[in-house]
Design a protein around this motif. Structure first.
Motif, PDB file in Angstrom:
ATOM      1  N   SER A 110      13.353 -17.380  11.817  1.00 55.07           N
ATOM      2  CA  SER A 110      12.177 -16.954  11.184  1.00 55.07           C
ATOM      3  C   SER A 110      12.362 -18.052  10.539  1.00 55.07           C
ATOM      4  N   GLY A 111      13.089 -18.951  10.763  1.00 58.77           N
ATOM      5  CA  GLY A 111      13.436 -20.346   9.707  1.00 58.77           C
ATOM      6  C   GLY A 111      12.399 -20.970   9.401  1.00 58.77           C
ATOM      7  N   VAL A 112      12.089 -21.546   8.721  1.00 66.64           N
ATOM      8  CA  VAL A 112      10.841 -23.013   9.236  1.00 66.64           C
ATOM      9  C   VAL A 112      11.020 -24.570   8.194  1.00 66.64           C
ATOM     10  N   GLN A 113      10.904 -25.308   7.808  1.00 62.92           N
ATOM     11  CA  GLN A 113      11.679 -26.266   7.863  1.00 62.92           C
ATOM     12  C   GLN A 113      10.010 -26.931   7.243  1.00 62.92           C
ATOM     13  N   ALA A 114      10.078 -28.100   5.832  1.00 59.14           N
ATOM     14  CA  ALA A 114       9.107 -28.768   5.018  1.00 59.14           C
ATOM     15  C   ALA A 114       7.916 -28.954   6.343  1.00 59.14           C
ATOM     16  N   GLY A 115       6.674 -29.181   5.968  1.00 55.83           N
ATOM     17  CA  GLY A 115       5.687 -29.706   7.024  1.00 55.83           C
ATOM     18  C   GLY A 115       6.067 -29.432   8.588  1.00 55.83           C
ATOM     19  N   GLU A 116       6.452 -28.642   8.967  1.00 59.76           N
ATOM     20  CA  GLU A 116       6.225 -28.005  10.228  1.00 59.76           C
ATOM     21  C   GLU A 116       5.191 -27.408  10.111  1.00 59.76           C
ATOM     22  N   SER A 117       4.941 -26.928  11.643  1.00 55.85           N
ATOM     23  CA  SER A 117       3.350 -26.731  11.658  1.00 55.85           C
ATOM     24  C   SER A 117       3.321 -25.735  12.907  1.00 55.85           C
ATOM     25  N   ILE A 118       2.934 -24.406  12.319  1.00 58.84           N
ATOM     26  CA  ILE A 118       3.464 -23.238  13.257  1.00 58.84           C
ATOM     27  C   ILE A 118       2.157 -22.726  13.266  1.00 58.84           C
ATOM     28  N   ALA A 119       1.645 -22.510  14.825  1.00 60.74           N
ATOM     29  CA  ALA A 119       0.690 -22.055  14.895  1.00 60.74           C
ATOM     30  C   ALA A 119       0.412 -20.321  14.771  1.00 60.74           C
ATOM     31  N   VAL A 120      -0.803 -19.889  14.905  1.00 59.73           N
ATOM     32  CA  VAL A 120      -1.299 -18.336  14.270  1.00 59.73           C
ATOM     33  C   VAL A 120      -1.943 -17.664  15.357  1.00 59.73           C
ATOM     34  N   PRO A 121      -2.240 -16.598  15.476  1.00 62.21           N
ATOM     35  CA  PRO A 121      -2.341 -15.705  15.922  1.00 62.21           C
ATOM     36  C   PRO A 121      -4.514 -16.206  16.197  1.00 62.21           C
ATOM     37  N   THR A 122      -5.249 -16.298  16.501  1.00 67.41           N
ATOM     38  CA  THR A 122      -6.697 -16.962  16.896  1.00 67.41           C
ATOM     39  C   THR A 122      -7.443 -16.034  15.706  1.00 67.41           C
ATOM     40  N   ARG A 123      -6.801 -14.512  15.376  1.00 70.22           N
ATOM     41  CA  ARG A 123      -7.554 -13.607  14.630  1.00 70.22           C
ATOM     42  C   ARG A 123      -7.328 -14.263  13.119  1.00 70.22           C
ATOM     43  N   TYR A 124      -6.528 -14.743  12.672  1.00 70.06           N
ATOM     44  CA  TYR A 124      -6.679 -15.791  11.551  1.00 70.06           C
ATOM     45  C   TYR A 124      -6.847 -16.750  11.353  1.00 70.06           C
ATOM     46  N   ALA A 125      -7.808 -16.903  11.454  1.00 70.15           N
ATOM     47  CA  ALA A 125      -8.366 -18.496  12.476  1.00 70.15           C
ATOM     48  C   ALA A 125      -9.245 -18.825  10.934  1.00 70.15           C
ATOM     49  N   ASP A 126      -9.277 -17.278  10.358  1.00 69.85           N
ATOM     50  CA  ASP A 126     -10.380 -18.458   9.162  1.00 69.85           C
ATOM     51  C   ASP A 126      -9.361 -17.752   7.500  1.00 69.85           C
ATOM     52  N   ALA A 127      -8.480 -17.562   7.747  1.00 67.15           N
ATOM     53  CA  ALA A 127      -7.728 -16.888   6.791  1.00 67.15           C
ATOM     54  C   ALA A 127      -7.671 -18.578   5.992  1.00 67.15           C
ATOM     55  N   PRO A 128      -7.525 -18.033   4.404  1.00 68.58           N
ATOM     56  CA  PRO A 128      -7.342 -19.305   3.564  1.00 68.58           C
ATOM     57  C   PRO A 128      -5.826 -20.428   4.541  1.00 68.58           C
TER      58      PRO A 128
END
Length: 134
Positions: A110-128
């Motif tokens: 579950s670790g992420v790096q700064a600048g890493e692009s993370i895909a999100v489920p389509t139901r959150y496409a309108d989230a800020p």
């Protein structure tokens, strides 16, 4: 003219009485029951395996890449998947969304790096903070 009558004699039992036809009962030993049980089990398993093989769908792989695109979130310094999950769905349980993000992105942890692009489920496409799919 003399008539000769032939008399058929009924089978005679040990005690001198006429023998009755009684059904023959099959008696199995323990080993016989085990053998017949094993044969029945193997036949049933074979029929089930045949039905499974005939009813199975076939999968095929292709060299084509899918055209699916997902909306993404870019991780900022100090971000975690937990924080990203909370910002995407403040009302939901972040544990479920973190697990979904890990699966969707094929992450080992579950670790992420700064600048890493993370895909999100389509139901959150309108989230800020979500970058729409291109």
């Amino acid at each position: 003219m003399t008539a000769t009558a032939s008399l058929e004699q009924a089978p005679v039992g040990i005690d001198g009485r006429a023998a009755r036809e009684t059904p023959v009962h099959l008696r199995l030993t323990h080993r016989g029951r085990v053998v017949f049980g094993t044969i029945g089990t193997l036949l049933t398993a074979g029929v089930l395996a045949l039905l499974a093989a005939l009813g199975a769908t076939s999968a095929s792989a292709s060299a084509e890449q899918s055209e699916q695109s997902f909306s993404t979130v870019v991780a900022a310094p100090g971000d975690s998947l937990w924080g990203i999950a909370e910002s995407l769905d403040p009302e939901g349980d972040p544990r479920d969304l973190v697990a979904e993000l890990v699966t969707l992105n094929g992450m080992d942890g579950s670790g992420v790096q700064a600048g890493e692009s993370i895909a999100v489920p389509t139901r959150y496409a309108d989230a800020p903070g979500v970058i729409p799919a291109q």
